[in-house]
Design a protein around this motif. Structure first.
Motif, PDB file in Angstrom:
ATOM      1  N   MET A  90      88.308  93.909  25.544  1.00 27.89           N
ATOM      2  CA  MET A  90      89.335  93.776  26.915  1.00 27.89           C
ATOM      3  C   MET A  90      88.441  93.476  27.892  1.00 27.89           C
ATOM      4  SD  MET A  90      91.638  96.956  28.454  1.00 27.89           S
ATOM      5  CE  MET A  90      92.571  97.126  27.007  1.00 27.89           C
ATOM      6  N   SER A  91      89.105  92.478  28.742  1.00 27.92           N
ATOM      7  CA  SER A  91      88.475  91.900  29.833  1.00 27.92           C
ATOM      8  C   SER A  91      88.192  92.940  31.105  1.00 27.92           C
ATOM      9  CB  SER A  91      89.258  90.728  30.412  1.00 27.92           C
ATOM     10  OG  SER A  91      90.512  90.975  31.065  1.00 27.92           O
ATOM     11  N   LYS A  92      87.335  92.619  31.843  1.00 29.56           N
ATOM     12  CA  LYS A  92      86.989  93.447  33.189  1.00 29.56           C
ATOM     13  C   LYS A  92      87.527  92.961  34.386  1.00 29.56           C
ATOM     14  CE  LYS A  92      84.036  95.500  30.505  1.00 29.56           C
ATOM     15  NZ  LYS A  92      84.041  96.764  29.826  1.00 29.56           N
ATOM     16  N   ALA A  93      87.617  93.814  35.213  1.00 28.73           N
ATOM     17  CA  ALA A  93      88.048  93.459  36.782  1.00 28.73           C
ATOM     18  C   ALA A  93      87.487  94.112  37.677  1.00 28.73           C
ATOM     19  CB  ALA A  93      89.756  93.591  36.561  1.00 28.73           C
ATOM     20  N   ILE A  94      87.531  93.413  38.924  1.00 31.20           N
ATOM     21  CA  ILE A  94      87.139  94.181  40.192  1.00 31.20           C
ATOM     22  C   ILE A  94      88.284  94.462  41.050  1.00 31.20           C
ATOM     23  CG2 ILE A  94      85.674  93.887  42.279  1.00 31.20           C
ATOM     24  CD1 ILE A  94      83.546  92.201  40.590  1.00 31.20           C
ATOM     25  N   PHE A  95      88.376  95.506  41.575  1.00 32.76           N
ATOM     26  CA  PHE A  95      89.415  95.871  42.515  1.00 32.76           C
ATOM     27  C   PHE A  95      88.952  95.977  43.963  1.00 32.76           C
ATOM     28  CE2 PHE A  95      91.835  99.613  44.400  1.00 32.76           C
ATOM     29  CZ  PHE A  95      92.712  98.787  45.131  1.00 32.76           C
ATOM     30  N   ILE A  96      89.368  95.310  44.993  1.00 28.60           N
ATOM     31  CA  ILE A  96      88.803  95.360  46.102  1.00 28.60           C
ATOM     32  C   ILE A  96      89.709  95.918  46.982  1.00 28.60           C
ATOM     33  CG2 ILE A  96      87.584  94.242  48.167  1.00 28.60           C
ATOM     34  CD1 ILE A  96      86.614  92.134  46.176  1.00 28.60           C
ATOM     35  N   ASP A  97      89.688  97.071  47.535  1.00 30.41           N
ATOM     36  CA  ASP A  97      90.610  97.851  48.474  1.00 30.41           C
ATOM     37  C   ASP A  97      90.137  97.389  50.059  1.00 30.41           C
ATOM     38  OD1 ASP A  97      91.987  99.383  50.047  1.00 30.41           O
ATOM     39  OD2 ASP A  97      91.890 101.415  48.802  1.00 30.41           O
ATOM     40  N   THR A  98      90.576  96.781  50.422  1.00 28.91           N
ATOM     41  CA  THR A  98      90.166  96.200  52.026  1.00 28.91           C
ATOM     42  C   THR A  98      90.317  97.347  52.949  1.00 28.91           C
ATOM     43  OG1 THR A  98      92.114  95.099  52.482  1.00 28.91           O
ATOM     44  CG2 THR A  98      90.380  93.766  51.325  1.00 28.91           C
ATOM     45  N   THR A  99      91.620  97.944  52.738  1.00 27.61           N
ATOM     46  CA  THR A  99      91.451  99.113  53.667  1.00 27.61           C
ATOM     47  C   THR A  99      90.360 100.224  53.674  1.00 27.61           C
ATOM     48  OG1 THR A  99      92.597 100.743  52.097  1.00 27.61           O
ATOM     49  CG2 THR A  99      94.022  99.107  53.066  1.00 27.61           C
ATOM     50  N   ARG A 100      89.484  99.991  52.983  1.00 24.40           N
ATOM     51  CA  ARG A 100      88.185 101.019  52.934  1.00 24.40           C
ATOM     52  C   ARG A 100      86.964 100.201  53.434  1.00 24.40           C
ATOM     53  NH1 ARG A 100      89.446 104.493  47.544  1.00 24.40           N
ATOM     54  NH2 ARG A 100      90.824 106.140  48.436  1.00 24.40           N
ATOM     55  N   CYS A 101      87.213  99.051  53.592  1.00 24.49           N
ATOM     56  CA  CYS A 101      85.940  98.114  53.977  1.00 24.49           C
ATOM     57  C   CYS A 101      85.624  98.364  55.338  1.00 24.49           C
ATOM     58  CB  CYS A 101      86.469  96.577  53.677  1.00 24.49           C
ATOM     59  SG  CYS A 101      84.811  95.486  54.023  1.00 24.49           S
ATOM     60  N   THR A 102      84.575  98.739  55.569  1.00 28.27           N
ATOM     61  CA  THR A 102      83.960  98.857  57.152  1.00 28.27           C
ATOM     62  C   THR A 102      82.909  97.464  57.468  1.00 28.27           C
ATOM     63  OG1 THR A 102      81.790  99.990  56.154  1.00 28.27           O
ATOM     64  CG2 THR A 102      83.932 101.216  56.697  1.00 28.27           C
ATOM     65  N   ALA A 103      83.023  96.603  56.482  1.00 31.09           N
ATOM     66  CA  ALA A 103      82.106  95.342  57.026  1.00 31.09           C
ATOM     67  C   ALA A 103      80.791  95.648  56.929  1.00 31.09           C
ATOM     68  CB  ALA A 103      82.666  94.693  58.366  1.00 31.09           C
ATOM     69  N   CYS A 104      80.114  96.535  56.110  1.00 31.18           N
ATOM     70  CA  CYS A 104      78.710  97.048  55.942  1.00 31.18           C
ATOM     71  C   CYS A 104      77.820  95.923  55.808  1.00 31.18           C
ATOM     72  CB  CYS A 104      78.487  98.386  55.325  1.00 31.18           C
ATOM     73  SG  CYS A 104      78.726  98.185  53.602  1.00 31.18           S
ATOM     74  N   ARG A 105      78.582  94.988  54.562  1.00 30.64           N
ATOM     75  CA  ARG A 105      77.910  93.853  54.304  1.00 30.64           C
ATOM     76  C   ARG A 105      76.904  94.160  53.189  1.00 30.64           C
ATOM     77  NH1 ARG A 105      77.597  89.889  59.507  1.00 30.64           N
ATOM     78  NH2 ARG A 105      76.518  91.523  60.345  1.00 30.64           N
ATOM     79  N   GLY A 106      76.922  95.213  52.548  1.00 28.93           N
ATOM     80  CA  GLY A 106      75.988  95.685  51.615  1.00 28.93           C
ATOM     81  C   GLY A 106      76.273  94.887  50.326  1.00 28.93           C
TER      82      GLY A 106
END
Length: 242
Positions: free
Chosen positions: A1-17
């Motif tokens: 089964m293929s993989k995926a990345i889920f990015i929840d922008t509501t939790r992003c603080t732009a730390c740029r880590g």
């Protein structure tokens, strides 16, 4: 089964880590940049930055609101960049069906600048970049080497807020839909960006254009003239070499 990345922008603080982790894992050189009035750095994706946290600020109801968007390759379920590139140079780009990752190879250096532009134009998210020194196509490859070793992508591993998530595609879709239902209670316009078409799924709390021009698919289809030119090129090469 293929993989995926889920990015929840509501939790992003732009730390740029995530942006820094990507550069460190692939040992990408620094970019010489200049302050232009934005915290976003560098100004755009480039051969030395496969991931970029984009900054956009808007005045809403007399207050400044920041929108952060960790931009990267979406690893399309049916990647048009692979189709176009391989019409010109077979194996220049590869879609690994097991993981869902869209990979670039050393053969991509055989694409001319015009060929590359056709590939970039085919991308509905304006992601591929060309290394002018080597000619190779450069972009996020979903940390394919790490995934095959049973590890998380570097960006997911370092995220401190839960913005970045990684797993089986169906699990990530379920997580994204569950999170969307919750977020919509506070942000009625919240949406998932093209979830059926990509393996990097973004949750946006507001209208897509407030995040980035290409936060959802925007690119027009490759022009017929450019596509036919690309198709003729391999035939000419075969004729000249025969």
């Amino acid at each position: 089964m293929s993989k995926a990345i889920f990015i929840d922008t509501t939790r992003c603080t732009a730390c740029r880590g995530c942006q820094l982790a990507c550069k460190e894992w692939y040992e990408l050189p620094a970019n010489k940049t200049r302050q232009t009035g934005s915290h976003q750095n560098p100004p755009d994706l480039n051969p030395n930055n496969f991931k970029l946290v984009r900054f956009h600020e808007h005045m809403i109801d007399d207050r400044v609101v920041w929108y952060f968007f960790p931009d990267q390759c979406r690893h399309c379920v049916n990647p048009p960049c692979v189709d176009i590139a391989n019409m010109i140079v077979d194996g220049a780009l590869v879609h690994d069906e097991e993981t869902g990752a869209v990979l670039t190879t050393e053969k991509s250096s055989l694409l001319s600048a015009e060929d590359f532009q056709a590939v970039r134009d085919a991308c509905p998210y304006d992601i591929p970049r060309r290394d002018e020194q080597t000619g190779q196509v450069k972009k996020c490859v979903m940390c394919f080497d790490r995934i095959k070793a049973g590890m998380q992508p570097a960006c997911v591993k370092v995220c401190p807020t839960g913005t970045m998530n990684f797993g089986e595609r169906e699990e990530m879709l379920k997580l994204a839909r569950t999170r969307l239902e919750k977020v919509r209670k506070e942000h009625p316009r919240a949406m998932l960006a093209d979830p059926d078409d990509v393996s990097v799924i973004f949750l946006l709390a507001d209208d897509p254009e407030r995040y980035h021009e290409y936060s959802v698919a925007q690119a027009e289809p490759v022009s017929r003239k450019r596509l036919f030119a690309s198709l003729r090129r391999p035939v000419r090469a075969m004729t000249e070499n025969s």
